[in-house]
Write a protein that holds these residues in place. Structure first.
Motif, PDB file in Angstrom:
ATOM      1  N   HIS A 116      34.406  38.171  28.589  1.00 21.91           N
ATOM      2  CA  HIS A 116      35.089  39.149  27.995  1.00 21.91           C
ATOM      3  C   HIS A 116      36.298  39.355  28.856  1.00 21.91           C
ATOM      4  O   HIS A 116      36.164  39.667  30.140  1.00 21.91           O
ATOM      5  CB  HIS A 116      34.288  40.319  27.861  1.00 21.91           C
ATOM      6  N   GLY A 118      38.122  41.874  29.277  1.00 23.38           N
ATOM      7  CA  GLY A 118      38.171  43.278  30.000  1.00 23.38           C
ATOM      8  C   GLY A 118      37.448  43.171  31.074  1.00 23.38           C
ATOM      9  O   GLY A 118      37.789  43.596  32.339  1.00 23.38           O
ATOM     10  N   LEU A 119      36.026  42.465  31.015  1.00 20.91           N
ATOM     11  CA  LEU A 119      35.226  42.326  32.128  1.00 20.91           C
ATOM     12  C   LEU A 119      35.935  41.379  33.263  1.00 20.91           C
ATOM     13  O   LEU A 119      35.506  41.655  34.467  1.00 20.91           O
ATOM     14  CB  LEU A 119      33.826  41.825  31.834  1.00 20.91           C
ATOM     15  N   TRP A 121      38.804  41.155  33.943  1.00 15.27           N
ATOM     16  CA  TRP A 121      39.709  41.987  34.704  1.00 15.27           C
ATOM     17  C   TRP A 121      39.063  42.674  35.773  1.00 15.27           C
ATOM     18  O   TRP A 121      39.622  42.833  36.866  1.00 15.27           O
ATOM     19  CB  TRP A 121      40.504  42.892  33.620  1.00 15.27           C
ATOM     20  N   VAL A 122      38.050  43.516  35.141  1.00 14.05           N
ATOM     21  CA  VAL A 122      37.202  44.261  36.232  1.00 14.05           C
ATOM     22  C   VAL A 122      36.973  43.800  37.381  1.00 14.05           C
ATOM     23  O   VAL A 122      37.158  44.139  38.599  1.00 14.05           O
ATOM     24  CB  VAL A 122      36.439  45.008  35.335  1.00 14.05           C
ATOM     25  N   ALA A 123      36.429  42.292  37.042  1.00 10.29           N
ATOM     26  CA  ALA A 123      35.704  41.884  38.319  1.00 10.29           C
ATOM     27  C   ALA A 123      37.054  41.338  39.210  1.00 10.29           C
ATOM     28  O   ALA A 123      36.963  41.286  40.549  1.00 10.29           O
ATOM     29  CB  ALA A 123      35.036  40.547  37.862  1.00 10.29           C
ATOM     30  N   GLU A 125      39.787  42.893  39.578  1.00 10.26           N
ATOM     31  CA  GLU A 125      40.362  43.766  40.434  1.00 10.26           C
ATOM     32  C   GLU A 125      39.485  44.254  41.469  1.00 10.26           C
ATOM     33  O   GLU A 125      39.853  44.796  42.499  1.00 10.26           O
ATOM     34  CB  GLU A 125      40.789  45.010  39.378  1.00 10.26           C
ATOM     35  N   ALA A 126      38.214  44.219  41.116  1.00 11.42           N
ATOM     36  CA  ALA A 126      37.179  44.274  42.020  1.00 11.42           C
ATOM     37  C   ALA A 126      37.439  43.453  43.298  1.00 11.42           C
ATOM     38  O   ALA A 126      37.033  43.960  44.575  1.00 11.42           O
ATOM     39  CB  ALA A 126      35.675  44.223  41.726  1.00 11.42           C
ATOM     40  N   LEU A 129      40.016  45.068  45.824  1.00  3.60           N
ATOM     41  CA  LEU A 129      39.487  46.157  46.481  1.00  3.60           C
ATOM     42  C   LEU A 129      38.568  45.803  47.659  1.00  3.60           C
ATOM     43  O   LEU A 129      38.745  46.455  48.426  1.00  3.60           O
ATOM     44  CB  LEU A 129      39.114  47.199  45.484  1.00  3.60           C
ATOM     45  N   SER A 155      47.494  45.288  42.777  1.00  2.00           N
ATOM     46  CA  SER A 155      47.047  46.258  42.046  1.00  2.00           C
ATOM     47  C   SER A 155      47.748  46.545  41.017  1.00  2.00           C
ATOM     48  O   SER A 155      47.644  46.385  39.870  1.00  2.00           O
ATOM     49  CB  SER A 155      46.871  47.473  42.705  1.00  2.00           C
ATOM     50  N   ALA A 159      47.424  45.151  37.174  1.00  2.00           N
ATOM     51  CA  ALA A 159      47.659  46.230  35.756  1.00  2.00           C
ATOM     52  C   ALA A 159      48.371  45.565  34.776  1.00  2.00           C
ATOM     53  O   ALA A 159      48.158  45.829  33.700  1.00  2.00           O
ATOM     54  CB  ALA A 159      48.444  47.539  36.559  1.00  2.00           C
ATOM     55  N   MET A 162      46.381  43.790  32.788  1.00  4.81           N
ATOM     56  CA  MET A 162      45.555  44.646  31.647  1.00  4.81           C
ATOM     57  C   MET A 162      46.596  44.752  30.663  1.00  4.81           C
ATOM     58  O   MET A 162      45.958  44.685  29.353  1.00  4.81           O
ATOM     59  CB  MET A 162      45.402  45.947  32.602  1.00  4.81           C
ATOM     60  N   ILE A 165      46.441  41.767  28.329  1.00  3.45           N
ATOM     61  CA  ILE A 165      44.959  41.838  27.410  1.00  3.45           C
ATOM     62  C   ILE A 165      45.100  42.814  26.238  1.00  3.45           C
ATOM     63  O   ILE A 165      44.648  42.397  25.223  1.00  3.45           O
ATOM     64  CB  ILE A 165      43.759  42.094  28.699  1.00  3.45           C
TER      65      ILE A 165
END
Lengths: 481, 212
Positions: A116, A118-119, A121-123, A125-126, A129, A155, A159, A162, A165
């Motif tokens: 996915h 979105g997922l 992207w989350v990973a 970005e993680a 961090l 970051s 963004a 994102m 996406i």
């Protein structure tokens, strides 16, 4: 089932590292986790690929398996070096660093396995961090500056991804296709998508994840971050994280191909790739700092990867091969550069001359790694770069091929101008207080030695399973019809 | 035109200008938080009121309106800095640039191939102008904390666009995105603390040791 285990393992280890009270025992978590992770990944790649469930957020297709394999292999090799590193810095607080290091592996695993956008992207970005505290590990003015630039630039870059996406999602909404951002559904309905939104979305995705991958001109954080991070972290970022960001870009490429937008993909990737080679060639010449030099070399190799995908055909296969080679060789270079840095207390060329006489193993591995990364036979990067070159000439890109060779030669000479004095130059007499107590140990030599041996073997003989892995991954992102 | 979402978006655009023109750091943080809190109401008006929509609105409200300003206030309390933004270029030029980008956003927003139900709404112009305002904050402010605020405004702009598409994202992923942002602000706060300790200032122009 194995997939869930492989994702769960690093996070569980990270949680354990966070609560474990002993600074001496904690480093052992790294090699244990890394080896278990690699064993599980081998278990996954050894079995035939099961069909990916199109409604699941997680799943491993050929591309995801391949990137996961590369990341896990590099991480496993680096984990022993980490042991040696923490043994040398036994009195340093390592709780945050090791927790972040283990979570870093987990985030990269999720990114490789996500179906996915979105997922994904989350990973990704993680990963930004959790790698920030690792870059700041040396705790000085330089590393705080590098960390701040890395954190803010990546970051903001991510963004933008994102936004890309969301643009792609809007393209789907506009085309009346599926609404979910699941990769398989998107690939099936991409031909219906609204073209202007899709194109804009691709550009944003490329800029966003390109920042993370370090393609010129979005690479400006790279020399700072790689230069100031410990060698171990530099290797993992340059070999592992960039491969994951490359995967994110390839996901966008997959969607564009399914929508029949090959032309834009090729133009954009070629432009960024050639620009990366040019930037690397300009900045690598007279580069006085060995770690910054390696960062520009990383920019170069990211350029080679996207050029390979843009050319298509045989070159895509070469690019997949090159992902593995770049990861392994960058591991060798950053870890040995870390050893040299530690001994001299400096990474400036003028202060680290003649490393061969004081650090015979590290310096010779560094020298061999330099030959490998610049594409000298018989090392594996030569084979993959040669494959990409063959793809170029077979596709009729004569000018591009000539430019490619020319820039690689410039980079070879430029890097040689720094690496040769550092390794083989006259040894400077150290005064008593300058001489460091760092001595090479089996752990800090073994990891790069293993990786270099792997690079050498792959250059001489490429096993059949790996060939299949490369060609299956390449099949998914073939640009030319 | 006078629907609640458009009213909210109008306030969001006004907040952009207010933030760009304010010199007090505390006011800036509060305004960005208020902007985020306003935005978190958008999904309620835009989508059918399912459990998912409520959770998204509440999650966004708590994170953007409460937790993030709390983290930022904590960060500036720790570093005890002068409470001014210190722009690289003056407030008036920044405001003018903001006005220009907002006008551009309105012109550009009407030219995009939009779905009929999104035509002539404020969504696209508001998203684009907030993105631009965030970008302006990022590049025209010297202080690290103002740059973080710029990043937050940037994310607010993306959130506006994202609410149009809330249905494409499963709830888990949405929360992941918000959580990532929260951790980002948390980590940036820690880094700011260390910058202040090393350089005795949060002025990022000091961060120029690393260069070719």
């Amino acid at each position: 089932m194995l997939l869930y285990a492989v994702i769960f393992l690093p996070f569980a280890a990270a949680a354990l590292a966070a609560v474990l009270p002993s600074d001496r025992l904690r480093p052992w978590l790294i090699p244990i986790t890394a080896l278990l992770h690699f064993a599980l990944v081998l278990g996954i790649t050894a079995t035939a690929a099961p069909a990916v469930n199109p409604n699941s957020l997680l799943g491993l297709d050929a591309l995801g398996r391949f990137i996961l394999f590369v990341v896990s292999l590099l991480y496993a090799a680096c984990s022993f070096y980490a042991l040696g590193y923490f043994r040398y810095h036994a009195d340093w607080e390592n709780r945050i660093f090791i927790t972040a290091l283990l979570a870093f592996l987990g985030a990269m695993t999720i990114a490789a396995a996500s179906r996915h956008l979105g997922l994904l992207w989350v990973a990704v970005e993680a990963t930004t961090l959790v790698s920030a505290p690792m870059i700041y590990y040396n705790r000085n003015r330089f590393s705080i500056e590098a960390t701040w630039k890395y954190l803010l630039l990546c970051s903001v870059g991510i963004a933008l991804a994102m936004l890309g996406i969301l643009f792609v999602a809007y393209a789907g909404l506009h085309g009346g296709g599926e609404q979910e951002l699941l990769l398989d559904q998107m690939l099936a309905s991409a031909s219906l998508y609204s073209k202007p939104w899709l194109r804009a979305g691709f550009v944003f995705l490329l800029v966003g994840f390109g920042t993370k991958m370090g393609l010129a001109p979005l690479h400006t954080w790279k020399p700072d971050a790689y230069g100031e991070a410990p060698g171990l972290v530099g290797g993992l970022l340059a070999g592992g994280l960039t491969s994951v960001a490359f995967l994110a870009i390839l996901r966008a490429v997959q969607i564009m191909i399914a929508a029949g937008e090959q032309v834009l993909v090729r133009q954009m990737l070629l432009a960024l790739g050639v620009l990366s080679l040019i930037f690397a060639a300009v900045f690598v010449i007279r580069q006085r700092d060995i770690k910054r030099m390696l960062a520009y070399s990383s920019v170069e190799h990211m350029g080679i990867l996207v050029i390979g995908v843009a050319v298509g055909g045989l070159a895509t296969y070469g690019a997949m091969f090159h992902v593995l080679n770049n990861a392994l060789t960058k591991g060798v270079l950053f870890m040995t550069a870390g050893n040299i840095h530690r001994h001299y207390g400096s990474k400036r060329m003028c202060e680290t001359q003649g490393a061969l006489s004081v650090l015979p193993y590290s310096a010779s591995l560094f020298l061999a790694g330099f030959l490998a990364i610049t594409g000298s036979p018989p090392f594996a990067p030569f084979m993959s770069e040669f494959t990409i070159l063959r793809g170029m000439f077979a596709g009729g890109h004569l000018v591009l091929g000539a430019l490619f060779i020319g820039l690689l030669v410039v980079i070879f000479i430029g890097m040689g101008g720094t690496v040769l004095p550092v390794t083989m130059g006259p040894h400077l007499e150290e005064t008593e207080d300058e001489a460091s107590d760092y001595r090479e140990t089996l752990l800090t030599i073994g990891s790069p030695l293993f990786l270099l041996a792997a690079v050498l073997c792959l250059g001489i003989y490429l096993p059949e399973p790996l060939k299949i892995m490369f060609s299956e991954a390449a099949k998914l992102v073939e640009v030319t019809p | 035109m006078n629907t609640p979402p458009n009213l909210i978006l109008l306030f969001v655009i006004l907040f952009n200008f207010f933030i760009l023109g304010t010199s007090r750091l505390n006011t800036c943080i509060r305004s960005v938080a208020l902007q985020g809190a306003l935005l978190s109401l958008l999904p309620l008006f835009l989508h059918t009121l399912t459990f998912h929509t409520y959770l998204l609105a509440v999650g966004a409200f708590v994170l953007k309106g409460l937790l993030m300003p709390w983290l930022l206030f904590r960060a500036i309390r720790q570093v005890k800095i002068r409470r001014e933004v210190e722009p690289r270029i003056g407030y008036i030029p920044t405001l003018l640039l903001g006005a220009l980008t907002t006008a551009g956003a309105f012109i550009f927003g009407d030219r995009l191939p939009l779905l009929p139900e999104h035509l002539h709404s404020l969504f696209i112009p508001a998203a684009l102008s907030t993105l631009a305002a965030g970008f302006l904050m990022l590049i025209t402010r010297r202080k690290a904390i103002a740059q973080v605020l710029g990043y937050l405004m940037f994310e607010n702009g993306i959130f506006i666009f994202g609410t149009l598409l809330a249905e494409t994202m499963p709830f888990l992923v949405e929360m992941g995105v918000l959580l990532d942002m929260l951790v980002a602000i948390f980590v940036m706060g820690i880094v700011m603390h260390h910058i202040n300790r090393e350089f005795s200032t949060l002025n990022t122009e000091q961060l120029s040791l690393l260069r070719e």
